[in-house]
Scaffold this active site. Structure first.
Site, PDB file in Angstrom:
ATOM      1  N   ARG A 103       0.872  -1.188   0.000  1.00 50.34           N
ATOM      2  CA  ARG A 103       0.000   0.000   0.000  1.00 50.34           C
ATOM      3  C   ARG A 103       0.896   1.222   0.000  1.00 50.34           C
ATOM      4  O   ARG A 103       1.704   1.416   0.912  1.00 50.34           O
ATOM      5  CB  ARG A 103      -0.925   0.002   1.227  1.00 50.34           C
ATOM      6  CG  ARG A 103      -1.637   1.327   1.401  1.00 50.34           C
ATOM      7  CD  ARG A 103      -2.761   1.272   2.395  1.00 50.34           C
ATOM      8  NE  ARG A 103      -3.929   0.581   1.856  1.00 50.34           N
ATOM      9  CZ  ARG A 103      -5.153   0.703   2.342  1.00 50.34           C
ATOM     10  NH1 ARG A 103      -5.388   1.482   3.386  1.00 50.34           N
ATOM     11  NH2 ARG A 103      -6.161   0.049   1.798  1.00 50.34           N
ATOM     12  N   HIS A 130      -7.312   0.591  -6.643  1.00 47.40           N
ATOM     13  CA  HIS A 130      -7.553  -0.196  -5.417  1.00 47.40           C
ATOM     14  C   HIS A 130      -8.221  -1.512  -5.839  1.00 47.40           C
ATOM     15  O   HIS A 130      -9.401  -1.745  -5.580  1.00 47.40           O
ATOM     16  CB  HIS A 130      -8.425   0.608  -4.450  1.00 47.40           C
ATOM     17  CG  HIS A 130      -8.401   0.103  -3.036  1.00 47.40           C
ATOM     18  ND1 HIS A 130      -7.621  -0.964  -2.624  1.00 47.40           N
ATOM     19  CD2 HIS A 130      -9.080   0.526  -1.929  1.00 47.40           C
ATOM     20  CE1 HIS A 130      -7.814  -1.178  -1.331  1.00 47.40           C
ATOM     21  NE2 HIS A 130      -8.687  -0.287  -0.888  1.00 47.40           N
ATOM     22  N   GLN A 133     -10.125  -4.058  -3.292  1.00 53.19           N
ATOM     23  CA  GLN A 133     -11.404  -3.533  -2.815  1.00 53.19           C
ATOM     24  C   GLN A 133     -12.462  -3.636  -3.908  1.00 53.19           C
ATOM     25  O   GLN A 133     -13.594  -4.066  -3.653  1.00 53.19           O
ATOM     26  CB  GLN A 133     -11.236  -2.069  -2.374  1.00 53.19           C
ATOM     27  CG  GLN A 133     -12.529  -1.426  -1.910  1.00 53.19           C
ATOM     28  CD  GLN A 133     -13.042  -2.012  -0.607  1.00 53.19           C
ATOM     29  OE1 GLN A 133     -12.338  -1.975   0.399  1.00 53.19           O
ATOM     30  NE2 GLN A 133     -14.257  -2.538  -0.596  1.00 53.19           N
ATOM     31  N   ASP A 222     -17.221   7.145  -1.965  1.00 51.58           N
ATOM     32  CA  ASP A 222     -15.986   7.056  -1.181  1.00 51.58           C
ATOM     33  C   ASP A 222     -15.698   8.462  -0.657  1.00 51.58           C
ATOM     34  O   ASP A 222     -16.310   9.440  -1.107  1.00 51.58           O
ATOM     35  CB  ASP A 222     -14.851   6.542  -2.096  1.00 51.58           C
ATOM     36  CG  ASP A 222     -13.539   6.286  -1.364  1.00 51.58           C
ATOM     37  OD1 ASP A 222     -13.552   6.214  -0.113  1.00 51.58           O
ATOM     38  OD2 ASP A 222     -12.499   6.161  -2.037  1.00 51.58           O
ATOM     39  N   CYS A 262     -16.567   1.693   0.436  1.00 51.71           N
ATOM     40  CA  CYS A 262     -15.406   0.839   0.759  1.00 51.71           C
ATOM     41  C   CYS A 262     -14.940   1.016   2.196  1.00 51.71           C
ATOM     42  O   CYS A 262     -14.216   0.163   2.708  1.00 51.71           O
ATOM     43  CB  CYS A 262     -14.270   1.117  -0.221  1.00 51.71           C
ATOM     44  SG  CYS A 262     -13.612   2.783  -0.132  1.00 51.71           S
ATOM     45  N   ARG A 290     -13.987  -8.730   1.844  1.00 51.28           N
ATOM     46  CA  ARG A 290     -12.544  -8.546   1.581  1.00 51.28           C
ATOM     47  C   ARG A 290     -11.788  -9.833   1.930  1.00 51.28           C
ATOM     48  O   ARG A 290     -10.895 -10.257   1.229  1.00 51.28           O
ATOM     49  CB  ARG A 290     -11.975  -7.393   2.433  1.00 51.28           C
ATOM     50  CG  ARG A 290     -12.452  -5.996   2.093  1.00 51.28           C
ATOM     51  CD  ARG A 290     -11.981  -5.505   0.758  1.00 51.28           C
ATOM     52  NE  ARG A 290     -10.538  -5.405   0.597  1.00 51.28           N
ATOM     53  CZ  ARG A 290      -9.795  -4.350   0.922  1.00 51.28           C
ATOM     54  NH1 ARG A 290     -10.360  -3.273   1.422  1.00 51.28           N
ATOM     55  NH2 ARG A 290      -8.485  -4.330   0.715  1.00 51.28           N
TER      56      ARG A 290
END
Ligand code: CP
Ligand code: NVA
Length: 305
Positions: A103, A130, A133, A222, A262, A290
């Site tokens: 990340r 991403h 996700q 988001d 998310c 996830r």
């Protein structure tokens, strides 16, 4: 399939179908308490330059549940934080680990790591993509809606890393995606144009949240300011006014539409508390997924080395 998962467009529709089928079985087995330990003796590294709750914990738990181990490496406390080149780190860690999740900020960092790494590299979020996700989100959408055909998903708010990955997913899998973003906050132009050229479905970037939400099967949003953009928060709160999933926007979508986020969420900004907690929200199941989807990703990537 490629060695790495750096973005959704590293995958074909066939790869994604396989990941989802595996995830479905792994989820069912997990719910039924059936142990499954294909990763005994395997180690996953997690190199994180940004904060995380879900990505870190779901990957670590996934590895332990599958019989393996996970090592969390904060870039601050490693030699990477003192400037050791990515290409050196990648070659060294490839000799200890079986796969790595990264990340970070610039997408070029994961590209560079992947170039020098001999183990699978998984993008756990960059400024541009991403993928873990969004695979999870689409898996959740499929659980709720059955298939992609005739599905209209709406994205309301920031044209960020999540939006870019949703665009790639819609293009590969063939569902409609209408994004409503304020002027100046549209998704990455190159990603959008490439995806649109490849797509058989309708992918549109609009400015009007109502038009995006109208008759949608899925409403998604988001945060207005992503990690690394915190100093722009005040300006963004003004620029994103109206780009919120609330009761009125939800009324425009189909009666059985589901709401996704998310997480982490800023209640009262991109989404209201009542919608988040309401009966159409699948946000916490989405977060749970996830775990299942990433197990399937790990299996698919680790099986081929
Ligand atoms: N959605 C997501 O990636 O959450 P974290 O930042 O907590 O990992
Ligand atoms: N767009 C957000 C997603 C967080 C999971 C960010 O990059 O901070």
């Amino acid at each position: 399939m490629k060695k790495d998962l750096l973005k959704i467009s590293d995958l074909t529709k066939h790869d994604i179908d396989e990941i989802f089928e595996k995830a479905r079985i792994l989820k069912e087995n997990q719910k039924n308490g059936i142990p499954y330990k294909p990763f005994i003796g395997k180690t996953l590294g997690l190199i994180f330059e940004k904060a995380s709750t879900r990505t870190r914990v779901s990957f670590e738990a996934a590895m332990y549940q599958l019989g393996g181990n996970a090592i969390f490496i904060s870039s601050r406390d490693s030699q990477m934080g003192r400037g050791e080149p990515i290409k050196d780190t990648a070659r060294v860690l490839s000799r200890y680990l079986d796969a790595v999740v990264i990340r970070t900020f610039g997408h070029d960092i994961v590209d560079e790591f992947s170039k020098y790494s001999s183990i699978p590299v998984i993008n756990g979020l960059t400024d541009l993509h991403h993928p873990c996700q969004v695979l999870t989100d689409v898996f959740t959408m499929l659980e709720k809606k059955g298939n992609y055909k005739g599905i209209k998903a709406a994205w309301i708010g920031n044209g960020n890393n999540m939006a870019n990955s949703w665009i790639e997913a819609a293009s590969i899998l063939g569902f409609d995606l209408f994004l409503a973003c304020p002027k100046g906050y549209e998704p990455d132009k190159k990603i959008f144009e490439h995806a649109k050229k490849q797509a058989k479905s309708d992918i549109k970037v609009l400015n009007d949240p109502k038009e995006a939400a109208n008759n949608a099967d899925v409403l998604n949003t988001d945060v207005w300011a992503s990690m690394g953009q915190e100093q722009e928060r005040e300006k963004r709160v003004k620029d994103f006014k109206g780009y919120q999933i609330n009761k009125d926007i939800l009324k425009l979508a189909k009666k059985d539409a589901v709401v996704m986020h998310c997480l982490p969420a800023h209640r009262g900004e991109e989404i209201t508390d009542d919608v988040m907690e309401g009966s159409q929200s699948v946000i916490f199941e989405q977060a749970e997924n996830r775990l299942h989807v990433q197990k399937a990703i790990l299996e698919k990537l680790l099986q081929q080395i």
